[in-house]
Scaffold this active site. Sequence first.
Site, mmCIF file in Angstrom:
data_model
loop_
_atom_site.group_PDB
_atom_site.id
_atom_site.type_symbol
_atom_site.label_atom_id
_atom_site.label_comp_id
_atom_site.label_asym_id
_atom_site.label_seq_id
_atom_site.Cartn_x
_atom_site.Cartn_y
_atom_site.Cartn_z
ATOM 1 N N ARG A 164 0.454 -2.572 -48.420
ATOM 2 C CA ARG A 164 0.852 -3.868 -48.958
ATOM 3 C C ARG A 164 0.120 -4.996 -48.237
ATOM 4 O O ARG A 164 -0.491 -4.795 -47.192
ATOM 5 C CB ARG A 164 2.374 -4.052 -48.803
ATOM 6 N N LYS A 174 4.961 -6.015 -42.749
ATOM 7 C CA LYS A 174 5.701 -5.253 -41.739
ATOM 8 C C LYS A 174 5.639 -5.941 -40.379
ATOM 9 O O LYS A 174 4.766 -6.757 -40.108
ATOM 10 C CB LYS A 174 5.138 -3.829 -41.626
ATOM 11 N N TYR A 181 8.894 -9.055 -42.403
ATOM 12 C CA TYR A 181 10.023 -8.193 -42.047
ATOM 13 C C TYR A 181 9.934 -7.906 -40.554
ATOM 14 O O TYR A 181 8.856 -7.606 -40.033
ATOM 15 C CB TYR A 181 9.963 -6.855 -42.807
ATOM 16 N N HIS A 200 13.185 -6.491 -38.560
ATOM 17 C CA HIS A 200 14.108 -5.392 -38.241
ATOM 18 C C HIS A 200 14.225 -5.194 -36.730
ATOM 19 O O HIS A 200 14.050 -4.088 -36.207
ATOM 20 C CB HIS A 200 13.652 -4.093 -38.919
ATOM 21 N N GLU A 216 14.371 -10.141 -43.823
ATOM 22 C CA GLU A 216 15.631 -9.430 -44.075
ATOM 23 C C GLU A 216 16.871 -10.198 -43.652
ATOM 24 O O GLU A 216 17.987 -9.784 -43.984
ATOM 25 C CB GLU A 216 15.614 -8.052 -43.411
ATOM 26 N N ASP A 226 14.853 1.624 -41.150
ATOM 27 C CA ASP A 226 14.312 0.366 -40.628
ATOM 28 C C ASP A 226 15.272 -0.320 -39.670
ATOM 29 O O ASP A 226 14.855 -1.054 -38.777
ATOM 30 C CB ASP A 226 14.011 -0.597 -41.789
#
Length: 368
Positions: A15, A75, A94, A96, A118, A270
């Site tokens: 991505r 990510k 993201y 996490h 998130e 995750d």
Amino acid sequence: MLIGVPKEIKTKEFRVGLTPSGVAELTQSGHKVLIETGAGIGSGLPDEEYVSAGATIVANKEELWSQAEMVVKVKEPIEPEYALMREGQLLFTYLHLAAALPLGKELIERKVNSVAYETIETPDGRLPLLVPMSAVAGRMSVQAGATISEKAHGGKGILLGGVPGVRRAKVTIIGGGVVGANAAKIAVGFGAEVTVLDINTETLGYLDDIYQGKINTLYSSASNIEKCVIESDLVVGAVLVTGARAPNLVTIEMIKKMSPGSVIVDVAVDQGGCVETCRPTTHEDPTFLVHDVVHYCVANMPGAVPYTSTYALTNATMPYVKALANKGLEQAAKDDPAVKLGINTYQGKVPHAAVAHALSVELAELPF
């Protein structure tokens, strides 16, 4: 603002943080966008399309990170990228952090201002930037589980939908949110016998109405989870606590009682996973065995379908990217409580309660 989009370096992560159309929106508003060469190739987006949209292509990530005021990724940064982050830089991706404690420490020590996709949460409790990838991961969970259930991939050799005269596979989905609802949709489409567990009775009622008897719904008690897990051919972990580590709902004792070749797909990996025996895996080496149960715990599942994932993600993130670029972090957070909740680290401190708890640091108040 000078915005940088690096090439993702996580294993088999295809991505990219912005599409050319997103770049065009930003450049037309007066911003400058740097794209690391080849960043969009995995999603079918060559450098030429970014140049046509007004981006500048840079040769390497060192150059990009050193110049960018805001870095837009997919990510979380991993170890080779830590040294590239700098004080005052805005990171939008993201994160996490509940399952990435070393990264949290780096963001704090380097005083990076980070906003996590998130934890952006609207006043009605929605997580708009988690929804698109949760939908993809939920659908992929059953797709992956069906493949792994084949004998050649370590499963017991059961077809999810069965055939006339032979039983269907039993699929248990723990959590009825976006991941769980999308997993249920695909599992029902496969023809499996599907059970969804959740602690929200309204969610269970909604799913029951939609499927009109095609799925079983159960309250997510420890005893119900144990009974369903033990009897299942495929278990999908789809539990989320915003910003916090996922609770361990499936214990090793339950795993021991499952039949050999059963499959677990833990989409919550995750955030640490909701299965006690879970540990992150990659697309290159996606599964492992514990007590003859196959575990699939890939931490970036949607990265395997980058065409779908990149467009779905950027459709959701672009309004926030534009707000951050146009207003800056502080003003964007003042204007939108969802952005304020998205801030995980700011000037070396942690203003998000769940993230602070996960990182074992003091909760800080934002000065705006």
